[in-house]
Design a protein around this motif. Structure first.
Motif, short mmCIF file in Angstrom:
data_model
loop_
_atom_site.label_atom_id
_atom_site.label_comp_id
_atom_site.label_asym_id
_atom_site.label_seq_id
_atom_site.Cartn_x
_atom_site.Cartn_y
_atom_site.Cartn_z
N SER A 1 0.34 -1.22 0.09
CA SER A 1 0.18 -0.25 0.14
C SER A 1 1.22 1.44 -0.03
O SER A 1 2.23 1.18 -0.09
CB SER A 1 -1.21 -0.24 1.02
N TYR B 1 -1.45 5.00 3.89
CA TYR B 1 -1.86 4.06 4.02
C TYR B 1 -1.14 2.80 5.41
O TYR B 1 -1.96 2.29 6.17
CB TYR B 1 -2.17 3.52 3.21
N GLU C 1 -0.37 2.04 8.79
CA GLU C 1 -0.32 2.35 10.67
C GLU C 1 0.60 2.34 11.26
O GLU C 1 -0.70 1.99 12.57
CB GLU C 1 -2.23 2.61 10.86
#
Length: 226
Positions: free
Chosen positions: A79, A83, A85
Motif C-alpha cells: 500500500s 496508508y 498505520e
C-alpha cells in the motif's frame, strides 16, 4: 463407384494455413507461460532487492529466514506509505532511490515519528547529484558523498553525519548511520547489498542486519516503492 462409398475432400490451402497459425499460437502461448513460470519461481520478474526475488540480488532469503525466527513476525507492504498505520515495527525500504527520498522525506519521517524504525537502504546510480539533495542534507543533518570513480567499491556514501550514530564504515566512507526521530528512528544505508540473498547465504553481514532491525519484533518489507 461402389454404393455407400464416401468421397474424401483434401483440406484447402487456407484451412491448412489457419491450422498452422492456431498451432503456432498455442506453442507460443505454452512457451510464454513456461518462461514466466520459471521467472516467477525464481522471482526474476521482481525488481532487484525485492523480498519476492530469489536470485542472488533479491532479498527473499532474508525475508524467509526472519519469518522462521521465533518471536519475529514478518510481512510485506503493498500500500502507499500514507496508508501504513503500523507502530513499533522495523520497516525496510531496500533499493530506495535517493532522489525519491530527497524529494519527499515527509512520509518516512511520519513513519518514524509514529514509533517505527525506518530502514532505508539507498541507491543512486546517476552521474550527477539528485535534485533537492541540499534540502534533505540540511533537514536531516547529513552529508552525502559521491565518488567520481564508478569502479569504486562504494561510489555513494555518507561524507558526514553529525548527530547520527555510525553503524558501519569503510575507512573514511560512512556506510550506515542511525538517528532517533521522535518516538522512532531512521537507519540510512548507502546500499542494499547486505540484505541480498548472496550476503545472507554467506552469513557475514547478519550482525549488521541484527543491529539494523534493533529491538523490533515485527519486520515489514515495503514492496510498494518498487
Amino acid at each position: 463407384r461402389a454404393r455407400g462409398s464416401r468421397r474424401v475432400t483434401a483440406p484447402s490451402p487456407n484451412a491448412r494455413a489457419g491450422f498452422l497459425i492456431v498451432l503456432l499460437a498455442a506453442l507460443f502461448t505454452y512457451g510464454l507461460i513456461h518462461v514466466f513460470s520459471v521467472r516467477f519461481a525464481t522471482g526474476e520478474v521482481y525488481p532487484e532487492y525485492s523480498s519476492l526475488r530469489a536470485s542472488p540480488n533479491g532479498a527473499k532469503l532474508l525475508y524467509d529466514s526472519l519469518s522462521r525466527t521465533p518471536g519475529v513476525t514478518v510481512s510485506r507492504n503493498y500500500s502507499p506509505l500514507e496508508y501504513i498505520e503500523e507502530t513499533n515495527a522495523a520497516i525496510f525500504f531496500l533499493m530506495l532511490d535517493l532522489g525519491e527520498l530527497a524529494a519527499g522525506p515527509e512520509p518516512y519521517e511520519r513513519l518514524a515519528n509514529r514509533g517505527n524504525r525506518v530502514v532505508a537502504a539507498l541507491d543512486w546510480r546517476g552521474k550527477d547529484k539528485p535534485r533537492h539533495i541540499e534540502e534533505i542534507e540540511k533537514r536531516w543533518n547529513v552529508k552525502f558523498g559521491f565518488d567520481s570513480d564508478e569502479r569504486a567499491a562504494h561510489p555513494f556514501y555518507f561524507a558526514g553525519a553529525p548527530g547520527w550514530s555510525v553503524l558501519n564504515h569503510d575507512g573514511a566512507k560512512i556506510l550506515a548511520i542511525e538517528r532517533d526521530f521522535q518516538k522512532g528512528s531512521v537507519v540510512l544505508l548507502s546500499g542494499s547489498r547486505d540484505f541480498s540473498n548472496h550476503a545472507t547465504v554467506k552469513f557475514d553481514r547478519l550482525g549488521l542486519i541484527s543491529t539494523v532491525i534493533g529491538a523490533s519484533i515485527r519486520v515489514i518489507f515495503d514492496e510498494q516503492h518498487f
